[in-house]
Scaffold this motif. Structure first.
Motif, PDB file in Angstrom:
ATOM      1  N   GLY A  60       0.845  -1.187   0.000  1.00 24.74           N
ATOM      2  CA  GLY A  60       0.000   0.000   0.000  1.00 24.74           C
ATOM      3  C   GLY A  60       0.882   1.238   0.000  1.00 24.74           C
ATOM      4  O   GLY A  60       2.095   1.149   0.162  1.00 24.74           O
ATOM      5  N   THR A  61       0.274   2.397  -0.174  1.00 26.53           N
ATOM      6  CA  THR A  61       1.018   3.658  -0.189  1.00 26.53           C
ATOM      7  C   THR A  61       0.382   4.614   0.808  1.00 26.53           C
ATOM      8  O   THR A  61      -0.834   4.838   0.770  1.00 26.53           O
ATOM      9  CB  THR A  61       0.990   4.284  -1.599  1.00 26.53           C
ATOM     10  OG1 THR A  61       1.472   3.330  -2.540  1.00 26.53           O
ATOM     11  CG2 THR A  61       1.867   5.522  -1.654  1.00 26.53           C
ATOM     12  N   THR A  62       1.222   5.158   1.686  1.00 25.43           N
ATOM     13  CA  THR A  62       0.747   6.123   2.675  1.00 25.43           C
ATOM     14  C   THR A  62       1.653   7.347   2.684  1.00 25.43           C
ATOM     15  O   THR A  62       2.784   7.301   2.214  1.00 25.43           O
ATOM     16  CB  THR A  62       0.732   5.523   4.101  1.00 25.43           C
ATOM     17  OG1 THR A  62       2.049   5.133   4.454  1.00 25.43           O
ATOM     18  CG2 THR A  62      -0.204   4.333   4.192  1.00 25.43           C
ATOM     19  N   ARG A  63       1.151   8.431   3.236  1.00 23.88           N
ATOM     20  CA  ARG A  63       1.936   9.660   3.414  1.00 23.88           C
ATOM     21  C   ARG A  63       2.505   9.628   4.819  1.00 23.88           C
ATOM     22  O   ARG A  63       1.787   9.443   5.794  1.00 23.88           O
ATOM     23  CB  ARG A  63       1.042  10.874   3.229  1.00 23.88           C
ATOM     24  CG  ARG A  63       1.759  12.191   3.449  1.00 23.88           C
ATOM     25  CD  ARG A  63       0.855  13.395   3.194  1.00 23.88           C
ATOM     26  NE  ARG A  63       0.536  13.452   1.758  1.00 23.88           N
ATOM     27  CZ  ARG A  63      -0.686  13.316   1.248  1.00 23.88           C
ATOM     28  NH1 ARG A  63      -1.706  13.111   2.034  1.00 23.88           N
ATOM     29  NH2 ARG A  63      -0.893  13.376  -0.042  1.00 23.88           N
ATOM     30  N   SER A  64       3.810   9.799   4.938  1.00 24.28           N
ATOM     31  CA  SER A  64       4.483   9.803   6.232  1.00 24.28           C
ATOM     32  C   SER A  64       4.670  11.240   6.700  1.00 24.28           C
ATOM     33  O   SER A  64       5.136  12.084   5.946  1.00 24.28           O
ATOM     34  CB  SER A  64       5.837   9.107   6.119  1.00 24.28           C
ATOM     35  OG  SER A  64       6.512   9.158   7.347  1.00 24.28           O
ATOM     36  N   ILE A  65       4.297  11.505   7.942  1.00 25.79           N
ATOM     37  CA  ILE A  65       4.470  12.832   8.531  1.00 25.79           C
ATOM     38  C   ILE A  65       5.306  12.648   9.790  1.00 25.79           C
ATOM     39  O   ILE A  65       4.839  12.114  10.776  1.00 25.79           O
ATOM     40  CB  ILE A  65       3.114  13.477   8.866  1.00 25.79           C
ATOM     41  CG1 ILE A  65       2.259  13.576   7.598  1.00 25.79           C
ATOM     42  CG2 ILE A  65       3.315  14.844   9.504  1.00 25.79           C
ATOM     43  CD1 ILE A  65       0.829  13.977   7.845  1.00 25.79           C
ATOM     44  N   LYS A  66       6.554  13.059   9.744  1.00 25.93           N
ATOM     45  CA  LYS A  66       7.484  12.831  10.845  1.00 25.93           C
ATOM     46  C   LYS A  66       7.670  14.026  11.759  1.00 25.93           C
ATOM     47  O   LYS A  66       8.094  13.882  12.883  1.00 25.93           O
ATOM     48  CB  LYS A  66       8.868  12.401  10.312  1.00 25.93           C
ATOM     49  CG  LYS A  66       8.850  11.094   9.587  1.00 25.93           C
ATOM     50  CD  LYS A  66       8.546   9.976  10.537  1.00 25.93           C
ATOM     51  CE  LYS A  66       8.529   8.660   9.807  1.00 25.93           C
ATOM     52  NZ  LYS A  66       7.649   7.705  10.386  1.00 25.93           N
TER      53      LYS A  66
END
Length: 78
Positions: A60-66
């Protein structure tokens, strides 16, 4: 006193399972499994916590917010 802590790469406990938050999901329906192996305070909590563990995900593809988080990953496969 030793600063190195040996970690098992085959934990004998069940992982925590999560799914991507809807606002971060871009494609698919990935499931994440996390085995948290060790948590320590970084320099007396000056930098917060250091977490060590094993993480895996289905496709799957997700947006990472660090934000201000530093992350080091060692990819075993995939």
């Amino acid at each position: 006193m030793a600063n190195l802590v040996p970690l098992s790469l085959t934990p004998d406990f069940a992982p925590r399972e999560d799914k991507a938050l809807p606002e971060r999901l871009l494609d698919g329906n990935p499931v994440f499994r996390t085995w948290e192996l060790d948590t320590a305070l970084a320099e007396a909590a000056k930098w917060g916590k250091i977490r060590t563990g094993i993480w895996e995900a289905t496709p799957g593809t997700t947006r990472s917010i660090k934000g201000e988080t530093f992350e080091f990953c060692y990819l075993i496969s995939g």
